[in-house]
Design a protein around this motif. Structure first.
Motif, short mmCIF file in Angstrom:
data_model
loop_
_atom_site.label_atom_id
_atom_site.label_comp_id
_atom_site.label_asym_id
_atom_site.label_seq_id
_atom_site.Cartn_x
_atom_site.Cartn_y
_atom_site.Cartn_z
N GLU A 124 0.83 -1.20 0.00
CA GLU A 124 0.00 0.00 0.00
C GLU A 124 0.87 1.25 0.00
N GLU A 127 2.28 1.77 -3.43
CA GLU A 127 1.29 2.30 -4.35
C GLU A 127 1.09 3.80 -4.14
N GLN A 128 1.06 4.23 -2.87
CA GLN A 128 0.91 5.65 -2.59
C GLN A 128 2.10 6.45 -3.12
N LYS A 129 3.31 5.93 -2.87
CA LYS A 129 4.50 6.64 -3.34
C LYS A 129 4.58 6.63 -4.86
N THR A 130 4.13 5.53 -5.47
CA THR A 130 4.12 5.48 -6.93
C THR A 130 3.17 6.52 -7.51
N GLN A 131 1.99 6.65 -6.87
CA GLN A 131 1.03 7.66 -7.32
C GLN A 131 1.59 9.06 -7.16
N ALA A 132 2.25 9.30 -6.01
CA ALA A 132 2.86 10.61 -5.79
C ALA A 132 3.96 10.88 -6.81
N ASP A 134 4.11 9.63 -9.84
CA ASP A 134 3.45 9.90 -11.12
C ASP A 134 2.94 11.34 -11.16
N ASP A 135 2.40 11.82 -10.03
CA ASP A 135 1.94 13.21 -9.98
C ASP A 135 3.10 14.18 -10.19
#
Length: 233
Positions: A124, A127-132, A134-135
């Motif tokens: 989890e 996934e959060q760091k990957t989303q960040a 990507d942002d």
């Protein structure tokens, strides 16, 4: 033997070891009594069990049977000893695996669930760091696009600034010409001089955008020339 059946196998091996050991001890104890029985019978001429007097023939028969039983008992005790030793060896081997089994149980019931929980939390977090990330990549791409757009405007702005400077310079020259064309001013030049200077300016690279202005100046010159002629006459 499987891991799940280990405890049952261990208990079975322990029971078998205890039973074989008990049989061996009983048989060995009985074997040890044959020789004392024979000595009692020979010494006292009685039955060692019930103390009944023996005749000579009964005594010999009793001793003969005791020796036969002692011989067969020795073989039986030997077999029981082998079986008892084998059962004990099996139990010892299984018992040595107890530490491994306990560690397995600890891993299966404690460490694996904890590891799965940690893995879920780390997944989890990833996934959060990957989303960040990507942002951030999106923001960087937008900034780069804006930077490229700004850099693309640098050259037109520079060209516009140079054009503005050229226009100001030309405007100053036009103002000077208008002043010089005023026949009431000081230092009035002839029409030929003015026409020559206009032709020189027209031949420069800056006069292309100002042809309309030149036509306007020529009209002024023509008008002034007309006024001069009219004034003279």
């Amino acid at each position: 033997i499987t891991i799940d059946s280990y405890l049952q196998a261990l208990d079975t091996a322990k029971d078998k070891r205890d039973i074989n050991r008990s049989k061996y001890n009983i048989a060995d104890g009985m074997r040890l009594m044959f020789d004392p029985f024979e000595r009692v019978a020979r010494a006292h001429h009685i039955c060692p069990c019930c103390e009944r007097p023996f005749s000579a023939e009964e005594e010999d028969e009793f001793v003969r049977k005791q020796r036969i039983k002692a011989a067969s008992s020795a073989e039986h005790v030997k077999v029981l000893g082998t079986e008892s030793g084998s059962a004990d060896s099996t139990f010892q081997q299984l018992d040595k695996l107890r530490v491994v089994y306990e560690e397995y149980v600890k891993i299966a019931k404690e460490k694996i669930p904890q590891a799965e929980k940690d893995l879920t939390e780390l997944t989890e977090e990833l996934e959060q760091k990957t989303q960040a990330f990507d942002d951030i990549l999106g923001i960087v791409a937008q900034v780069k696009a804006d930077k490229d757009s700004i850099e693309a405007l640098v050259h037109p702005v520079d060209a516009a600034d140079r054009s503005f400077q050229d226009i100001q310079n030309l405007q100053k020259q036009v103002d000077d010409l208008e002043y010089k064309l005023d026949f009431r001013g000081q230092g009035v030049r002839s029409m030929d001089e003015i026409q020559s200077e206009l032709n020189t300016l027209q031949s420069t690279k800056y006069m292309a955008p100002f042809r309309c202005l030149l036509r306007y100046l020529r009209m002024i010159i023509f008008f002034l020339d007309y006024c001069i002629i009219a004034y003279c006459f």
